[in-house]
Design a protein around this motif. Structure first.
Motif, PDB file in Angstrom:
ATOM      1  N   GLU A   1       0.827  -1.204   0.000  1.00  0.00           N
ATOM      2  CA  GLU A   1       0.000   0.000   0.000  1.00  0.00           C
ATOM      3  C   GLU A   1       0.862   1.255   0.000  1.00  0.00           C
ATOM      4  O   GLU A   1       0.407   2.318  -0.382  1.00  0.00           O
ATOM      5  N   ASP A   2       2.111   1.139   0.454  1.00  0.00           N
ATOM      6  CA  ASP A   2       2.989   2.295   0.564  1.00  0.00           C
ATOM      7  C   ASP A   2       3.729   2.615  -0.731  1.00  0.00           C
ATOM      8  O   ASP A   2       4.383   3.635  -0.824  1.00  0.00           O
ATOM      9  N   GLU A   3       3.636   1.736  -1.705  1.00  0.00           N
ATOM     10  CA  GLU A   3       4.362   1.959  -2.952  1.00  0.00           C
ATOM     11  C   GLU A   3       3.726   3.087  -3.752  1.00  0.00           C
ATOM     12  O   GLU A   3       2.521   3.275  -3.727  1.00  0.00           O
ATOM     13  N   ILE A   4       4.575   3.786  -4.463  1.00  0.00           N
ATOM     14  CA  ILE A   4       4.093   4.768  -5.436  1.00  0.00           C
ATOM     15  C   ILE A   4       4.410   4.182  -6.799  1.00  0.00           C
ATOM     16  O   ILE A   4       5.548   3.816  -7.080  1.00  0.00           O
ATOM     17  N   ARG A   5       3.417   4.062  -7.616  1.00  0.00           N
ATOM     18  CA  ARG A   5       3.591   3.454  -8.931  1.00  0.00           C
ATOM     19  C   ARG A   5       3.582   4.536 -10.006  1.00  0.00           C
ATOM     20  O   ARG A   5       3.172   5.662  -9.761  1.00  0.00           O
ATOM     21  N   PHE A   6       4.024   4.116 -11.192  1.00  0.00           N
ATOM     22  CA  PHE A   6       4.068   5.029 -12.330  1.00  0.00           C
ATOM     23  C   PHE A   6       3.400   4.353 -13.509  1.00  0.00           C
ATOM     24  O   PHE A   6       3.579   3.172 -13.731  1.00  0.00           O
ATOM     25  N   ARG A   7       2.641   5.118 -14.258  1.00  0.00           N
ATOM     26  CA  ARG A   7       1.970   4.596 -15.441  1.00  0.00           C
ATOM     27  C   ARG A   7       2.105   5.625 -16.550  1.00  0.00           C
ATOM     28  O   ARG A   7       1.910   6.811 -16.333  1.00  0.00           O
ATOM     29  N   ILE A   8       2.457   5.138 -17.724  1.00  0.00           N
ATOM     30  CA  ILE A   8       2.539   6.003 -18.896  1.00  0.00           C
ATOM     31  C   ILE A   8       1.504   5.516 -19.891  1.00  0.00           C
ATOM     32  O   ILE A   8       1.530   4.357 -20.302  1.00  0.00           O
ATOM     33  N   LEU A   9       0.580   6.384 -20.263  1.00  0.00           N
ATOM     34  CA  LEU A   9      -0.466   6.050 -21.224  1.00  0.00           C
ATOM     35  C   LEU A   9      -0.145   6.725 -22.550  1.00  0.00           C
ATOM     36  O   LEU A   9      -0.043   7.946 -22.621  1.00  0.00           O
ATOM     37  N   SER A  10      -0.008   5.921 -23.599  1.00  0.00           N
ATOM     38  CA  SER A  10       0.283   6.494 -24.913  1.00  0.00           C
ATOM     39  C   SER A  10      -1.002   6.969 -25.579  1.00  0.00           C
ATOM     40  O   SER A  10      -2.107   6.602 -25.169  1.00  0.00           O
ATOM     41  N   HIS A  11      -0.854   7.763 -26.629  1.00  0.00           N
ATOM     42  CA  HIS A  11      -2.006   8.303 -27.354  1.00  0.00           C
ATOM     43  C   HIS A  11      -2.837   7.185 -27.980  1.00  0.00           C
ATOM     44  O   HIS A  11      -4.063   7.205 -27.917  1.00  0.00           O
ATOM     45  N   SER A  12      -2.173   6.197 -28.591  1.00  0.00           N
ATOM     46  CA  SER A  12      -2.870   5.077 -29.234  1.00  0.00           C
ATOM     47  C   SER A  12      -1.937   3.872 -29.273  1.00  0.00           C
ATOM     48  O   SER A  12      -0.818   3.922 -28.775  1.00  0.00           O
ATOM     49  N   ASN A  13      -2.393   2.810 -29.904  1.00  0.00           N
ATOM     50  CA  ASN A  13      -1.571   1.612 -30.055  1.00  0.00           C
ATOM     51  C   ASN A  13      -0.735   1.634 -31.326  1.00  0.00           C
ATOM     52  O   ASN A  13      -0.071   0.640 -31.629  1.00  0.00           O
ATOM     53  N   ALA A  14      -0.782   2.717 -32.060  1.00  0.00           N
ATOM     54  CA  ALA A  14       0.016   2.819 -33.281  1.00  0.00           C
ATOM     55  C   ALA A  14       1.496   2.681 -32.922  1.00  0.00           C
ATOM     56  O   ALA A  14       1.939   3.149 -31.868  1.00  0.00           O
ATOM     57  N   PRO A  15       2.282   2.016 -33.764  1.00  0.00           N
ATOM     58  CA  PRO A  15       3.709   1.820 -33.455  1.00  0.00           C
ATOM     59  C   PRO A  15       4.444   3.121 -33.137  1.00  0.00           C
ATOM     60  O   PRO A  15       5.298   3.145 -32.253  1.00  0.00           O
ATOM     61  N   ALA A  16       4.111   4.197 -33.844  1.00  0.00           N
ATOM     62  CA  ALA A  16       4.787   5.477 -33.590  1.00  0.00           C
ATOM     63  C   ALA A  16       4.459   5.990 -32.183  1.00  0.00           C
ATOM     64  O   ALA A  16       5.349   6.504 -31.479  1.00  0.00           O
ATOM     65  N   ASP A  17       3.204   5.851 -31.755  1.00  0.00           N
ATOM     66  CA  ASP A  17       2.822   6.311 -30.411  1.00  0.00           C
ATOM     67  C   ASP A  17       3.448   5.441 -29.324  1.00  0.00           C
ATOM     68  O   ASP A  17       3.859   5.946 -28.280  1.00  0.00           O
ATOM     69  N   GLN A  18       3.514   4.143 -29.569  1.00  0.00           N
ATOM     70  CA  GLN A  18       4.144   3.252 -28.596  1.00  0.00           C
ATOM     71  C   GLN A  18       5.652   3.530 -28.497  1.00  0.00           C
ATOM     72  O   GLN A  18       6.228   3.492 -27.419  1.00  0.00           O
ATOM     73  N   LYS A  19       6.259   3.826 -29.628  1.00  0.00           N
ATOM     74  CA  LYS A  19       7.684   4.153 -29.633  1.00  0.00           C
ATOM     75  C   LYS A  19       7.930   5.456 -28.871  1.00  0.00           C
ATOM     76  O   LYS A  19       8.887   5.548 -28.094  1.00  0.00           O
ATOM     77  N   LEU A  20       7.060   6.441 -29.077  1.00  0.00           N
ATOM     78  CA  LEU A  20       7.180   7.714 -28.364  1.00  0.00           C
ATOM     79  C   LEU A  20       7.051   7.480 -26.854  1.00  0.00           C
ATOM     80  O   LEU A  20       7.821   8.037 -26.065  1.00  0.00           O
ATOM     81  N   LYS A  21       6.104   6.638 -26.468  1.00  0.00           N
ATOM     82  CA  LYS A  21       5.917   6.318 -25.046  1.00  0.00           C
ATOM     83  C   LYS A  21       7.202   5.717 -24.466  1.00  0.00           C
ATOM     84  O   LYS A  21       7.648   6.107 -23.386  1.00  0.00           O
ATOM     85  N   GLU A  22       7.808   4.784 -25.177  1.00  0.00           N
ATOM     86  CA  GLU A  22       9.038   4.151 -24.696  1.00  0.00           C
ATOM     87  C   GLU A  22      10.189   5.160 -24.627  1.00  0.00           C
ATOM     88  O   GLU A  22      10.993   5.122 -23.698  1.00  0.00           O
ATOM     89  N   GLU A  23      10.273   6.058 -25.607  1.00  0.00           N
ATOM     90  CA  GLU A  23      11.322   7.082 -25.579  1.00  0.00           C
ATOM     91  C   GLU A  23      11.158   8.005 -24.378  1.00  0.00           C
ATOM     92  O   GLU A  23      12.138   8.356 -23.705  1.00  0.00           O
ATOM     93  N   ILE A  24       9.918   8.389 -24.113  1.00  0.00           N
ATOM     94  CA  ILE A  24       9.659   9.243 -22.947  1.00  0.00           C
ATOM     95  C   ILE A  24      10.001   8.481 -21.667  1.00  0.00           C
ATOM     96  O   ILE A  24      10.600   9.031 -20.743  1.00  0.00           O
TER      97      ILE A  24
END
Length: 192
Positions: A49-72
Motif C-alpha cells: 500500500e505504501d508503494e508509489i507506482r508510475f503509469r505512462i499512457l500512450s495516445h494510441s496503439n500505433a507503433p509510432a505512439d508506442q515508440k514515443l511512449k518508450e522514448e519518454i
C-alpha cells in the motif's frame, strides 16, 4: 445378562489402498496451503500500500505512439530512479517526486511533438501482478500517471521496486520450454 461382543484385531484388517492414497493427497494439499499461508505472512503484502507506482499512457496503439511512449519512459526513468534512491522514507519519496514533477512534465512535453501531456498523482487501478512469490492484487494504488494525447493506447506501469517495475528479460526463452507440474504428475501416478 450382557451379550458378549467379538473384539476385532485391528492388525488383521486390510488397508484400503484408495483410501490411503486419497488421505496422502489430502494431507499433501493441506501442507501446501500451510506453506502458502506462511509465505504470505513472511513475504506478505506489507508495504504494497505504501508503494508509489508510475503509469505512462500512450495516445494510441500505433507503433509510432508506442515508440514515443518508450522514448519518454527512457528519458524520465533516470530522474525518477534518482529521486527514489535519494529517499529513505515514503514522505521523502513524495517530496522528491513532487520536486521533479515540473521537470518530468517538461521533458515529456518536449518529446511529444505538440501533443497534450499531463502528469498527475492519483489513485489508479492497476491489474494483478506476480513478482516471485508475491502476488499484488488488482486494486487502486497511489500512482503518478503520465498521459500522452488521449491516453487510449496500451500502458506501461511500474512501482518503486525494479523487480515489479520491469518485465523479466527471459520471458521469451521460457515460452519454448514445455511446462510440467511435479505435483500434478505425482498425484496422477498415485492413481495409475
Amino acid at each position: 445378562m450382557l451379550q458378549d461382543y467379538e473384539i476385532t484385531n485391528l492388525t488383521n484388517l486390510k488397508p484400503n489402498k484408495w483410501m490411503d492414497r486419497l488421505m496422502v493427497v489430502i494431507e499433501f494439499i493441506l501442507v501446501l496451503f500451510l506453506i502458502q499461508s506462511a509465505l504470505m505472512l513472511f513475504t506478505g503484502q506489507a508495504g504494497q500500500e505504501d508503494e508509489i507506482r508510475f503509469r505512462i499512457l500512450s495516445h494510441s496503439n500505433a507503433p509510432a505512439d508506442q515508440k514515443l511512449k518508450e522514448e519518454i519512459r527512457h528519458a524520465i526513468e533516470p530522474m525518477i530512479n534518482q529521486a527514489i534512491s535519494r529517499a529513505e522514507s515514503k514522505a521523502e519519496i513524495v517530496d522528491n517526486l513532487k520536486a521533479i514533477e515540473a521537470t518530468v512534465l517538461a521533458t515529456a512535453k518536449s518529446m511529444a511533438d505538440g501533443q497534450d501531456v499531463s502528469f498527475e498523482r492519483t489513485a489508479a487501478l492497476f491489474p494483478p501482478k506476480r513478482s516471485g512469490l508475491v502476488i499484488t492484487p488488482q486494486a487502486p494504488y497511489d500512482a503518478y500517471i503520465l498521459t500522452i494525447g488521449s491516453g487510449r493506447g496500451d500502458n506501461w506501469w511500474c512501482s518503486l521496486f525494479p523487480r515489479v517495475c520491469f518485465p523479466d528479460k527471459d520471458v521469451d526463452k521460457k515460452e519454448d520450454e514445455k511446462v510440467t507440474f511435479f505435483i500434478w504428475e505425482w498425484i496422477k501416478s498415485l492413481f495409475d
